[in-house]
Write an enzyme that holds these catalytic residues in place. Structure first.
Site, PDB file in Angstrom:
ATOM      1  N   ARG A 187       2.176  20.039 -43.489  1.00  0.00           N
ATOM      2  CA  ARG A 187       0.862  19.309 -43.627  1.00  0.00           C
ATOM      3  C   ARG A 187       0.252  19.296 -44.873  1.00  0.00           C
ATOM      4  O   ARG A 187       0.500  20.147 -46.045  1.00  0.00           O
ATOM      5  CB  ARG A 187       0.085  19.849 -42.596  1.00  0.00           C
ATOM      6  CG  ARG A 187       0.429  19.303 -41.055  1.00  0.00           C
ATOM      7  CD  ARG A 187      -0.734  20.195 -40.151  1.00  0.00           C
ATOM      8  NE  ARG A 187      -0.402  21.431 -39.964  1.00  0.00           N
ATOM      9  CZ  ARG A 187      -1.427  22.266 -40.555  1.00  0.00           C
ATOM     10  NH1 ARG A 187      -2.316  21.977 -41.322  1.00  0.00           N
ATOM     11  NH2 ARG A 187      -1.190  23.970 -40.619  1.00  0.00           N
ATOM     12  N   LYS A 332      -0.981  17.592 -34.999  1.00  0.00           N
ATOM     13  CA  LYS A 332      -2.028  18.537 -35.449  1.00  0.00           C
ATOM     14  C   LYS A 332      -3.306  17.790 -35.417  1.00  0.00           C
ATOM     15  O   LYS A 332      -4.624  18.173 -35.469  1.00  0.00           O
ATOM     16  CB  LYS A 332      -1.703  19.151 -36.651  1.00  0.00           C
ATOM     17  CG  LYS A 332      -0.986  20.627 -36.114  1.00  0.00           C
ATOM     18  CD  LYS A 332      -1.548  21.496 -35.567  1.00  0.00           C
ATOM     19  CE  LYS A 332      -1.106  22.588 -34.811  1.00  0.00           C
ATOM     20  NZ  LYS A 332      -0.052  23.634 -35.398  1.00  0.00           N
ATOM     21  N   HIS A 351      -5.923  27.383 -30.765  1.00  0.00           N
ATOM     22  CA  HIS A 351      -4.544  27.224 -31.373  1.00  0.00           C
ATOM     23  C   HIS A 351      -3.727  28.397 -30.756  1.00  0.00           C
ATOM     24  O   HIS A 351      -3.683  29.593 -31.591  1.00  0.00           O
ATOM     25  CB  HIS A 351      -4.843  27.114 -32.844  1.00  0.00           C
ATOM     26  CG  HIS A 351      -3.536  27.009 -33.747  1.00  0.00           C
ATOM     27  ND1 HIS A 351      -3.514  27.547 -34.859  1.00  0.00           N
ATOM     28  CD2 HIS A 351      -2.354  26.373 -33.596  1.00  0.00           C
ATOM     29  CE1 HIS A 351      -2.200  27.191 -35.455  1.00  0.00           C
ATOM     30  NE2 HIS A 351      -1.656  26.350 -34.488  1.00  0.00           N
ATOM     31  N   SER A 369       0.419  29.450 -38.774  1.00  0.00           N
ATOM     32  CA  SER A 369       1.365  29.275 -38.822  1.00  0.00           C
ATOM     33  C   SER A 369       2.878  30.413 -39.313  1.00  0.00           C
ATOM     34  O   SER A 369       2.497  31.161 -40.148  1.00  0.00           O
ATOM     35  CB  SER A 369       1.649  28.006 -39.955  1.00  0.00           C
ATOM     36  OG  SER A 369       2.961  27.105 -39.869  1.00  0.00           O
ATOM     37  N   LYS A 373       3.545  32.434 -32.656  1.00  0.00           N
ATOM     38  CA  LYS A 373       3.238  31.732 -31.294  1.00  0.00           C
ATOM     39  C   LYS A 373       4.306  31.260 -30.524  1.00  0.00           C
ATOM     40  O   LYS A 373       4.450  31.381 -29.324  1.00  0.00           O
ATOM     41  CB  LYS A 373       2.120  30.520 -31.720  1.00  0.00           C
ATOM     42  CG  LYS A 373       0.863  31.093 -32.345  1.00  0.00           C
ATOM     43  CD  LYS A 373      -0.130  29.987 -32.583  1.00  0.00           C
ATOM     44  CE  LYS A 373       0.482  28.926 -33.588  1.00  0.00           C
ATOM     45  NZ  LYS A 373       0.889  29.276 -35.008  1.00  0.00           N
ATOM     46  N   THR A 374       5.167  30.426 -31.348  1.00  0.00           N
ATOM     47  CA  THR A 374       6.272  29.806 -30.511  1.00  0.00           C
ATOM     48  C   THR A 374       7.443  30.506 -30.010  1.00  0.00           C
ATOM     49  O   THR A 374       7.815  30.642 -28.903  1.00  0.00           O
ATOM     50  CB  THR A 374       6.880  28.463 -31.411  1.00  0.00           C
ATOM     51  OG1 THR A 374       5.871  27.640 -31.513  1.00  0.00           O
ATOM     52  CG2 THR A 374       7.862  27.885 -30.618  1.00  0.00           C
ATOM     53  N   ASP A 388       1.537  25.940 -28.552  1.00  0.00           N
ATOM     54  CA  ASP A 388       0.756  25.646 -29.853  1.00  0.00           C
ATOM     55  C   ASP A 388      -0.617  25.548 -29.668  1.00  0.00           C
ATOM     56  O   ASP A 388      -1.567  25.608 -30.059  1.00  0.00           O
ATOM     57  CB  ASP A 388       1.230  24.826 -30.668  1.00  0.00           C
ATOM     58  CG  ASP A 388       0.934  24.799 -31.936  1.00  0.00           C
ATOM     59  OD1 ASP A 388       0.842  25.875 -32.765  1.00  0.00           O
ATOM     60  OD2 ASP A 388       0.640  23.685 -32.426  1.00  0.00           O
ATOM     61  N   ARG A 453      12.012  22.359 -38.893  1.00  0.00           N
ATOM     62  CA  ARG A 453      11.686  22.361 -37.388  1.00  0.00           C
ATOM     63  C   ARG A 453      12.328  21.520 -36.320  1.00  0.00           C
ATOM     64  O   ARG A 453      12.964  20.700 -36.670  1.00  0.00           O
ATOM     65  CB  ARG A 453      10.211  21.363 -37.476  1.00  0.00           C
ATOM     66  CG  ARG A 453       9.177  22.291 -38.458  1.00  0.00           C
ATOM     67  CD  ARG A 453       8.368  23.183 -37.678  1.00  0.00           C
ATOM     68  NE  ARG A 453       7.412  23.727 -38.419  1.00  0.00           N
ATOM     69  CZ  ARG A 453       6.235  24.473 -37.775  1.00  0.00           C
ATOM     70  NH1 ARG A 453       6.052  24.637 -36.445  1.00  0.00           N
ATOM     71  NH2 ARG A 453       5.296  24.811 -38.469  1.00  0.00           N
TER      72      ARG A 453
HETATM   73  N1  LIG Z   1       8.473  40.513 -35.439  1.00  0.00           N
HETATM   74  C1  LIG Z   1       8.563  39.159 -35.268  1.00  0.00           C
HETATM   75  N2  LIG Z   1       7.598  38.882 -34.390  1.00  0.00           N
HETATM   76  C2  LIG Z   1       7.587  37.128 -34.326  1.00  0.00           C
HETATM   77  N3  LIG Z   1       8.276  36.342 -35.190  1.00  0.00           N
HETATM   78  C3  LIG Z   1       9.233  36.932 -36.027  1.00  0.00           C
HETATM   79  C4  LIG Z   1       9.411  38.351 -36.233  1.00  0.00           C
HETATM   80  N4  LIG Z   1      10.354  38.407 -37.098  1.00  0.00           N
HETATM   81  C5  LIG Z   1      10.735  37.444 -37.485  1.00  0.00           C
HETATM   82  N5  LIG Z   1      10.034  36.458 -37.016  1.00  0.00           N
HETATM   83  C6  LIG Z   1      10.304  34.984 -37.127  1.00  0.00           C
HETATM   84  O1  LIG Z   1       8.936  34.383 -37.560  1.00  0.00           O
HETATM   85  C7  LIG Z   1       9.073  32.979 -37.145  1.00  0.00           C
HETATM   86  C8  LIG Z   1       7.742  32.949 -36.180  1.00  0.00           C
HETATM   87  O2  LIG Z   1       7.620  31.633 -36.272  1.00  0.00           O
HETATM   88  P1  LIG Z   1       6.822  30.597 -35.192  1.00  0.00           P
HETATM   89  O3  LIG Z   1       7.270  31.434 -33.738  1.00  0.00           O
HETATM   90  O4  LIG Z   1       7.384  29.306 -35.084  1.00  0.00           O
HETATM   91  O5  LIG Z   1       5.294  30.796 -35.644  1.00  0.00           O
HETATM   92  P2  LIG Z   1       4.166  29.967 -35.089  1.00  0.00           P
HETATM   93  O6  LIG Z   1       4.402  29.287 -33.973  1.00  0.00           O
HETATM   94  O7  LIG Z   1       3.061  30.680 -35.020  1.00  0.00           O
HETATM   95  O8  LIG Z   1       3.880  28.935 -36.099  1.00  0.00           O
HETATM   96  C9  LIG Z   1      10.348  32.867 -36.481  1.00  0.00           C
HETATM   97  O9  LIG Z   1      11.268  32.060 -37.346  1.00  0.00           O
HETATM   98  C10 LIG Z   1      10.591  34.194 -36.128  1.00  0.00           C
HETATM   99  O10 LIG Z   1      12.130  34.150 -35.982  1.00  0.00           O
HETATM  100  C1  LIG Z   2       2.984  22.410 -36.570  1.00  0.00           C
HETATM  101  C2  LIG Z   2       2.225  23.306 -37.144  1.00  0.00           C
HETATM  102  O1  LIG Z   2       2.146  24.341 -36.436  1.00  0.00           O
HETATM  103  P1  LIG Z   2       2.632  25.804 -36.366  1.00  0.00           P
HETATM  104  O2  LIG Z   2       3.284  26.215 -37.614  1.00  0.00           O
HETATM  105  O3  LIG Z   2       1.402  26.591 -35.928  1.00  0.00           O
HETATM  106  O4  LIG Z   2       3.617  25.797 -35.154  1.00  0.00           O
HETATM  107  C3  LIG Z   2       1.782  23.113 -38.494  1.00  0.00           C
HETATM  108  O5  LIG Z   2       0.958  24.068 -38.937  1.00  0.00           O
HETATM  109  O6  LIG Z   2       2.003  22.441 -39.390  1.00  0.00           O
HETATM  110 MN   LIG Z   3       4.441  27.188 -33.443  1.00  0.00          MN
END
Ligand SMILES: Nc1ncnc2c1ncn2[C@@H]1O[C@H](COP(=O)(O)OP(=O)(O)O)[C@@H](O)[C@H]1O
Ligand SMILES: C=C(OP(=O)(O)O)C(=O)O
Ligand SMILES: [Mn+2]
Ligand SMILES: [Ca+2]
Length: 669
Positions: A187, A332, A351, A369, A373-374, A388, A453
């Protein structure tokens, strides 16, 4: 002659190849000879077509006719029901033409449904049975041409469009559509603009720390015109009509006009997909995005500081995207809109990820980010509500979206099986690298970007909760990826502490991943989503405090970042341990554990968590260099304190007591 020639003659006069194999017999030598002596391959019944064109026309059948819209009593159920199919189509095209209308010319473009490449669908003047909408007078060249509209295409159709027309589109070995988002792979918050008018001057959060950078109405219209003209200059545009928010009382109709099949498929996955009946009755959208991402904004235009601009006009209910093709900008952007519309209805927009256990216990996962979360909301033992964006109303929680958008750098089948398996036909894979022949994706490859992604419909996760709604949350989990390595892996928070950390919105990532140790970068993003909020953070915080208090939710701070030292010294906490911590929160066992208060941050640290080595629960134990630990801890506490200064004068909620408690809930040193 047989020496250097290719063939030799057999005795019976048949030509044989040099290796001695007989020539293929074309006359039926084994089967009975047809009377007329003509050869035919009679192994299967003949095809029911006389020509190739006819054969091809047999391949595709018309989609199921649009459902006759009738109530149980046979009466027309909706506003459009009285209309014939023909009339409904005409209104639909009229609405799309209105969306694409220039504001300076008298009429909208001539829009027609269908792919321009399929000649039979291009209407000739006077053609009777095509669905298209023609404006009354043609006053410009642009009004003389047709804009072909590819309306709510299916994933299969969008794959074909992408592969045929968009460079960098490929099918991976598991069936996902690999695409490139161009120069922007993330972004561009600095290029976001919000129209400041009489209403928004009053209502929105402006100034220091706010994500809302002002632009005036006129400049918005200049950019809107630029986007609309660009889109209308193309042979075809994609239009998605979809919904946001699974709460039926607070559902928003969105229209996304874009130039790329990739964008259309992305939004197909991310928004809620209407049923054919819902689409027939869609009517006028509540909000429209014009995505002209391949086309830059004009830097001579007032307020523009780069060739990228993402412009939000709340009064017109429109968003314009110029100069970035990163698809996350659309999802977003709509999230920002929800952060404005929902609080007006006393609904809190969040969020956060969200899932629910078998006993109906809902958990929210807030975080910036990359904090998890995911990953953590996608949990094989629980039902996924969303990864999200959510709403918390008086009725409970609802997902805003219809899909997930997972980071896939270093994705592993073992650690994240559900996300791994969701990467199949229909999934958009952005900016990943794959083997040119086998099309197997190398998830460890960061050649294009680290922010690779995957976008997939939520039902690709086997235990998705559909409809994506749930009761009031029991646990509110704040995720921070602390690259300083001083926050405990888990701590239980008081309500005031939850508010303090919610408003702070801390995470620390590592700026560059290349060579050697780099200083972790502390980021404070109010409400764990400062880039998307529209009102002052304390407005959301007050609503969260009220809801958590009313429904008795417990707050937790979970560090998904470093342990055993800061980035470069320690390691990221094992995902397996974090999952065990989350399990203990869900099960309720952590609520009754023994706790001690940490120094400086005053966080309650549990003595034991099942499946996690107890010595890592207090970070001081994991640092070899205790002096360095203390120094780093104080450094981080100082950053928190400094960040919170801007909020110190804001009252949260109606009584001043909570504000005082929140201020006291920060680090003490
Ligand atoms: N202890 C942990 N807890 C959560 N995620 C972790 C951890 N260690 C490594 N990761 C990695 O960190 C990243 C978290 O990203 P994601 O869940 O997509 O974040 P968000 O959705 O908040 O943007 C993933 O690639 C995941 O595999
Ligand atoms: C899509 C997004 O969300 P997140 O990294 O929280 O999954 C972003 O911040 O561009
Ligand atoms: Mn996410
Ligand atoms: Ca209600």
């Amino acid at each position: 002659m047989a020496e250097n020639g290719d063939f030799s003659f057999a005795k019976d006069g048949n030509v044989v190849a040099r290796n001695g194999l007989p020539r293929i017999q074309t006359h039926g030598s084994r089967k009975t000879k047809p009377e007329n002596g003509i050869c035919y391959d009679d192994s299967a019944p003949p095809v029911k077509a006389q020509t190739i064109d006819e054969l091809h026309s047999l391949q595709k059948k018309r989609s199921t006719p649009t459902t006759p819209i009738k109530d149980k009593d046979g009466q027309g159920g909706a506003a459009f029901a009285a209309l014939s199919e023909e009339e409904r189509h005409k209104l639909q095209l009229q609405s799309i033409s209105a969306s694409l209308a220039s504001l300076t010319r008298e009429t909208g473009p001539k829009v027609v449904k269908g792919d321009p490449a399929r000649k039979s669908e291009t209407p000739r003047v006077g053609a009777e049975h095509h669905h298209y909408f023609t404006p009354a007078i043609s006053v410009s060249d642009s009004a003389l041409k047709f804009t072909h509209v590819l309306y709510n295409l299916s994933p299969a159709e969008l794959y074909e469009q992408a592969i045929k027309y968009e460079k960098g589109s490929f099918i991976t070995s598991t069936g996902a559509l690999a695409t490139l988002s161009g120069a922007k792979t993330g972004r561009s918050p600095r290029d976001k603009r919000v129209v400041k008018d009489e209403t928004t001057t009053e209502e929105l959060w402006w100034g220091k720390g706010s994500p809302n950078i002002e632009m005036d109405e006129h400049t918005f219209l200049v950019n809107r015109e630029r986007a609309v003209d660009y889109l209308n200059s193309l042979d075809k545009v994609f239009v998605n009509d979809q919904f946001l928010n699974w709460d039926p009382e607070n559902r928003i109709k969105v229209r996304i006009v874009s130039a790329r099949a990739y964008h259309s498929l992305f939004m197909h996955n991310m928004c809620i997909r209407p049923t054919p009946e819902e689409l027939e009755n869609f009517g006028t959208p509540d909000f429209t995005i014009y995505n002209a991402g391949q086309f830059p904004c004009n830097r001579y235009t007032h307020y523009m500081t780069s060739s990228t601009s993402i412009d939000l006009n709340l009064a017109r209910r429109e968003m314009v995207i110029l100069g970035t093709q990163y698809a996350g900008e659309m999802k977003k952007g709509l999230f920002s809109v929800m952060h404005y519309l929902m609080p007006k209805r006393r609904i809190l927009s969040l969020h956060s990820g969200c899932n629910v256990g078998k006993d109906g216990d809902v958990a929210l996962f807030f975080g910036l980010s990359g904090t998890g979360k995911t990953t953590l909301s996608t949990d094989h033992n629980r039902l996924l509500i969303g990864d999200d964006e959510h709403c918390w109303s008086d009725d409970g929680v609802s997902n805003i979206e219809g899909g997930c958008y997972a980071k896939c750098i270093d994705l592993s089948k073992d650690k994240e099986p559900d996300i791994w398996n969701a990467i199949k036909f229909g999934t958009v894979l952005e900016n990943v690298v794959f083997d040119e022949h086998t099309r197997e994706v190398d998830y460890s490859d960061k050649s294009v970007t680290e922010n690779t992604r995957a976008s997939y419909p939520i039902e690709y996760i086997p235990n998705a909760k559909i409809p994506c709604v749930g009761p009031h949350p029991k646990n509110v989990i704040l995720l921070a990826c602390d690259a300083f390595g001083v926050l405990p892996p888990v701590s239980k928070l008081s309500l005031a502490q939850t508010m303090y950390h919610f408003i702070s919105g801390y995470t620390a990532l590592v700026a560059g991943t290349e060579d050697g140790i780099k200083e972790p970068q502390a980021t404070f993003s109010a409400c764990f989503g400062a880039a998307f909020i529209m009102l002052h953070p304390t407005r959301y915080a007050a609503m969260l405090a009220e809801k958590m208090h009313t429904y008795g939710a417990t707050g937790w701070l979970v560090n998904t970042g470093w342990s055993g030292g800061r980035y470069g010294v320690g390691n990221r906490i094992k995902l397996g341990y974090t999952r065990k911590i989350i399990d203990a929160i869900h099960s309720g066992s952590l609520l009754t554990a023994g706790y001690k208060k940490s120094e400086v941050f005053g966080l309650e640290i549990p003595a034991e968590v099942e499946g996690v080595p107890s010595e890592i629960l207090d970070p001081v134990n994991t640092w070899e260099d205790k002096a360095a630990y203390k120094e780093t801890l104080l450094k981080l506490a100082g950053l928190f304190k400094k960040n919170f200064e801007v909020f110190a004068n804001n009252k949260i909620g109606k009584d001043g007591k909570l504000t005082e408690e929140i201020l006291a809930a920060g680090p003490n040193f």
